[in-house]
Design a protein around this motif. Structure first.
Motif, short mmCIF file in Angstrom:
data_model
loop_
_atom_site.label_atom_id
_atom_site.label_comp_id
_atom_site.label_asym_id
_atom_site.label_seq_id
_atom_site.Cartn_x
_atom_site.Cartn_y
_atom_site.Cartn_z
N LEU A 69 40.77 -26.70 16.14
CA LEU A 69 41.37 -25.57 15.43
C LEU A 69 42.75 -25.33 16.02
CD1 LEU A 69 41.44 -23.12 13.52
CD2 LEU A 69 40.26 -21.82 15.32
N SER A 70 43.75 -25.35 15.17
CA SER A 70 45.13 -25.06 15.57
C SER A 70 45.47 -23.68 15.03
CB SER A 70 46.06 -26.11 14.98
OG SER A 70 47.39 -25.81 15.30
N LEU A 71 45.88 -22.80 15.95
CA LEU A 71 46.12 -21.41 15.59
C LEU A 71 47.22 -20.87 16.49
CD1 LEU A 71 44.90 -19.04 13.88
CD2 LEU A 71 43.29 -18.68 15.74
N ARG A 72 47.93 -19.88 16.03
CA ARG A 72 48.98 -19.29 16.86
C ARG A 72 48.37 -18.78 18.17
NH1 ARG A 72 52.86 -16.12 12.70
NH2 ARG A 72 53.50 -17.97 11.55
N GLU A 73 49.09 -19.03 19.22
CA GLU A 73 48.62 -18.71 20.57
C GLU A 73 48.17 -17.25 20.71
OE1 GLU A 73 50.31 -19.76 24.95
OE2 GLU A 73 51.77 -19.03 23.48
N ALA A 74 48.90 -16.33 20.14
CA ALA A 74 48.59 -14.91 20.29
C ALA A 74 47.21 -14.55 19.74
CB ALA A 74 49.66 -14.07 19.61
N ALA A 75 46.74 -15.29 18.77
CA ALA A 75 45.42 -14.98 18.18
C ALA A 75 44.29 -15.17 19.18
CB ALA A 75 45.18 -15.86 16.95
N TYR A 76 44.46 -16.05 20.13
CA TYR A 76 43.41 -16.30 21.11
C TYR A 76 43.30 -15.19 22.15
CZ TYR A 76 43.28 -21.01 19.17
OH TYR A 76 43.17 -22.09 18.33
N ARG A 77 44.32 -14.34 22.24
CA ARG A 77 44.27 -13.24 23.20
C ARG A 77 44.61 -11.90 22.53
NH1 ARG A 77 49.60 -13.43 24.25
NH2 ARG A 77 50.51 -15.48 24.14
N HIS A 78 44.22 -11.79 21.28
CA HIS A 78 44.46 -10.56 20.52
C HIS A 78 43.64 -9.42 21.13
CE1 HIS A 78 44.69 -7.73 17.22
NE2 HIS A 78 45.62 -8.49 16.67
N PRO A 79 44.28 -8.27 21.40
CA PRO A 79 43.57 -7.18 22.08
C PRO A 79 42.37 -6.62 21.29
CG PRO A 79 45.75 -6.46 21.35
CD PRO A 79 45.67 -7.94 21.11
N GLU A 80 42.40 -6.75 19.98
CA GLU A 80 41.30 -6.23 19.17
C GLU A 80 40.17 -7.25 18.98
OE1 GLU A 80 42.66 -4.42 15.54
OE2 GLU A 80 44.40 -3.58 16.56
N VAL A 81 40.34 -8.45 19.55
CA VAL A 81 39.32 -9.49 19.42
C VAL A 81 38.98 -10.00 20.82
CG1 VAL A 81 38.68 -11.64 18.28
CG2 VAL A 81 40.33 -10.11 17.19
N PRO A 82 38.14 -9.24 21.54
CA PRO A 82 37.80 -9.68 22.89
C PRO A 82 37.04 -11.01 22.88
CG PRO A 82 36.43 -7.82 22.23
CD PRO A 82 37.45 -8.03 21.14
N ASP A 83 37.32 -11.83 23.87
CA ASP A 83 36.64 -13.12 24.02
C ASP A 83 36.79 -14.01 22.80
OD1 ASP A 83 35.70 -12.32 26.56
OD2 ASP A 83 34.00 -11.31 25.63
N ALA A 84 37.95 -13.98 22.15
CA ALA A 84 38.15 -14.77 20.93
C ALA A 84 37.83 -16.24 21.11
CB ALA A 84 39.57 -14.58 20.40
N PRO A 85 38.30 -16.92 22.17
CA PRO A 85 37.98 -18.35 22.29
C PRO A 85 36.47 -18.62 22.34
CG PRO A 85 39.84 -17.83 23.68
CD PRO A 85 39.28 -16.52 23.19
N ALA A 86 35.75 -17.86 23.13
CA ALA A 86 34.30 -18.08 23.23
C ALA A 86 33.61 -17.79 21.91
CB ALA A 86 33.71 -17.21 24.34
#
Length: 127
Positions: A69-86
């Protein structure tokens, strides 16, 4: 735009599997970031002939889905989405299993690629 590339044994790809993967991967992203975001997902399925697929230096008959999955870097550490990568890795794996069967769970590999801000574009413009 979230973009998936799935490298997989071509013998695993039939119409139901293809449709299930495309739909399931979009839904996986939507389950983490919200359904409207899932509608932006692009999916490319790349079938690899069995004779061109190997693991550990040996040809394999395993389905061995390799999902990127290729996605903008900021999406992986978005404050409203805790633990996005996992959450993404779990949702993506579950989507592949729903499309192909439980027997592939241990074969599914997922890579999350981060595209830095200013390094992607749509329609010839930096987005």
């Amino acid at each position: 735009m979230p973009h998936f590339t799935v490298h997989i044994s071509d013998t695993a790809l039939d119409e139901p599997a293809e449709q299930g993967l495309i739909r399931g991967l979009a839904e996986a992203v939507g389950s983490v970031y919200g359904e409207p975001f899932g509608r932006l997902v692009a999916v490319d399925l790349v079938g690899i002939p069995q004779r061109r697929r190997g693991i550990g230096g040996k040809p394999t008959a395993d389905t061995a889905p390799n999902v990127t999955l290729s996605l903008r870097e900021a999406a992986y550490r978005h404050p409203e989405v805790p633990d996005a990568p996992a959450r993404l890795i779990a949702a993506i794996t579950d989507a592949v299993v729903r499309a192909l069967g439980e027997h592939v769970r241990g074969q599914v590999t997922v890579a999350l690629l981060a595209v830095p801000e200013g390094r992607s574009g749509v329609g010839g413009r930096v987005a």
